[in-house]
Design an enzyme around this catalytic site. Structure first.
Site, PDB file in Angstrom:
ATOM      1  CD  GLN A 137      31.234  36.081  42.311  1.00 20.16           C
ATOM      2  OE1 GLN A 137      31.247  34.889  42.573  1.00 20.16           O
ATOM      3  NE2 GLN A 137      31.228  36.999  43.261  1.00 20.16           N
ATOM      4  N   GLY A 138      31.151  38.474  37.893  1.00 15.85           N
ATOM      5  CA  GLY A 138      30.664  39.837  37.708  1.00 15.85           C
ATOM      6  C   GLY A 138      29.433  40.109  38.544  1.00 15.85           C
ATOM      7  CE1 TYR A 139      27.064  36.491  40.225  1.00 21.85           C
ATOM      8  CE2 TYR A 139      27.224  36.048  42.569  1.00 21.85           C
ATOM      9  CZ  TYR A 139      26.889  35.633  41.301  1.00 21.85           C
ATOM     10  OH  TYR A 139      26.373  34.375  41.117  1.00 21.85           O
ATOM     11  CB  SER A 140      30.826  43.532  43.816  1.00 27.01           C
ATOM     12  OG  SER A 140      30.643  42.577  44.831  1.00 27.01           O
TER      13      SER A 140
ATOM     14  CB  SER B  51      38.902  37.767  42.172  1.00 28.58           C
ATOM     15  OG  SER B  51      38.542  38.312  43.417  1.00 28.58           O
TER      16      SER B  51
ATOM     17  CD  GLU C 236      32.739  32.009  46.814  1.00 32.29           C
ATOM     18  OE1 GLU C 236      33.785  32.670  46.708  1.00 32.29           O
ATOM     19  OE2 GLU C 236      31.616  32.538  46.915  1.00 32.29           O
TER      20      GLU C 236
ATOM     21  CG  ASN D 281      31.727  39.605  58.645  1.00 25.64           C
ATOM     22  OD1 ASN D 281      31.866  39.049  57.558  1.00 25.64           O
ATOM     23  ND2 ASN D 281      32.461  39.307  59.696  1.00 25.64           N
TER      24      ASN D 281
END
Length: 380
Positions: free
Chosen positions: A122-125, A157, A243, A360
């Site tokens: 996953q290429g988000y952050s 990850s 997810e 959070n």
């Protein structure tokens, strides 16, 4: 097939197929453990039709009911089956393509996902845009029949073993005075090409399942954008929703196993004789029971309650961090012997639970604004 017959079927299959080299392998902070063996197990799982259990029959799945999906994840966790190496692909990418992909994208990727022939990340952050996902700065421009990507992703990850990455990138400038999430696109990018560099990040646990990923004029085909160009935010949010489905039940069974093992350790070492530790162990059991009940009720609801994914994230991350802290006190109160390393690893990795997957602080902001109707939080 009724649910009890289904439970017997998956239980028997797992008993016949889980071997000692994969039993209990992998998991948070241990994703590199026995990776080739876990990949082989995932492919056996796929060949038996369990990998795409929740997929519609039209897309090669079994079309299992929600109750059967819950049963599968319960039995998978109870059997000590290994951590899945294909969960990003089958749980997140597959459903995204079914709902938002083109027929050509579905034909290209779904069979390989179902067979675990291709692994995904996953290429988000990014370094400056983690939980604040709308602030991503990785850019992609259309050059003829290809997108050209430049930028950096972080905390990716399993990027070091992935064949493909779904990337949220900016393809249009931020409109003046407009929302930042406009102009983002959801691209499918091959990892094994010039212009893609993966650097492992060594963690406190000693493992390196997270990575930095650098795109330096990396390329992907023009038709490998999911949804319309500039409309990637909607697709990205849909992926995150997939997810947090029935698989969370299996996650909680794993939590229960950890708690049971910690209670057994406390009894064996005499730490359970401490009334304060005994009360905390009891409280952990009560809180986990409440979390499981809330999760099952939410999954059974006709529509996902507003803000519920954020609430579940807040509940389980704080619970697991609390378990790590409790484990350290149990270990300190008696002679844990060789088991101490397991609980130290859990404690260290759990510190990240409240950060990854949307911190959070961000989850509380979502609940405040979208559920409680409080004023929007000021952002720099």
């Amino acid at each position: 097939m009724d649910d009890e017959a289904f439970r017997r079927e998956i239980r028997d299959w797992l008993a016949a197929n889980i071997t000692d080299d994969v039993r209990g392998a992998g998991g948070p902070g241990r994703e590199n453990e026995a990776f080739p063996q876990r990949l082989a197990f995932a492919r056996r799982l796929a060949a038996a039709g369990w990998t795409t259990l929740a997929w519609p029959v039209a897309h090669g799945g079994r079309g299992a009911s929600l109750a059967q999906q819950v049963i599968f994840h319960e039995e998978y966790a109870k059997a000590g089956a290994p951590s899945r190496v294909d969960h990003i692909g089958t749980t997140m990418v597959g459903p995204t393509l079914m709902d938002h992909g083109t027929p050509e994208q579905q034909r290209r990727f779904l069979p390989a996902l179902a067979a675990v022939d291709e692994l995904w990340c996953q290429g988000y952050s990014e370094p400056g845009a983690g939980s604040d996902l709308a602030g991503v700065t990785t850019r992609a421009r259309l050059d003829g029949d290809r997108w050209v990507l430049t930028g950096q992703k972080v905390w990716t990850s399993l990027a070091h073993v992935a064949d493909w990455c779904f990337v949220l990138a900016r393809t249009e400038p931020v409109p003046d005075g407009g929302p930042r999430h406009r102009g983002l696109s959801y691209l499918l990018v091959p990892m094994r090409q010039p212009g893609v560099t993966v650097r492992p990040i060594r963690q406190l646990t000693g493992d390196s399942e997270f990575n930095e990923v650098f795109f330096d004029e990396a390329r992907t085909e023009a038709d490998l954008v999911v949804g319309r160009p500039g409309d990637g935010w909607k697709v990205a949010m849909a992926t995150l929703a997939y997810e947090r489905g029935a698989a969370t039940v299996g996650q909680q069974i794993g939590f229960q196993r950890d708690l049971d093992d910690l209670v057994a350790l406390a009894r064996r070492t005499g730490a359970a004789a401490d009334p304060f530790l005994r009360e905390r162990l009891t409280r952990a059991w009560i809180d986990l029971t409440v979390l499981r009940s809330h999760t099952l009720r939410s999954l059974a609801a006709p529509q996902v309650p507003p803000g519920n994914p954020s609430v579940v994230k807040l509940l389980w991350t704080r619970w697991r961090q609390g378990l790590g802290e409790l484990a350290m006190d149990v270990v300190a109160a008696g002679d844990a012997g060789d088991e101490a390393g397991r609980w130290e690893r859990l404690f260290l990795f759990s510190r990240a639970d409240t950060i990854y997957g949307g911190s959070n602080e961000i989850q509380r902001g979502i609940v405040a604004e979208r559920v409680l109707g409080l004023p929007r939080q000021r952002r720099p």
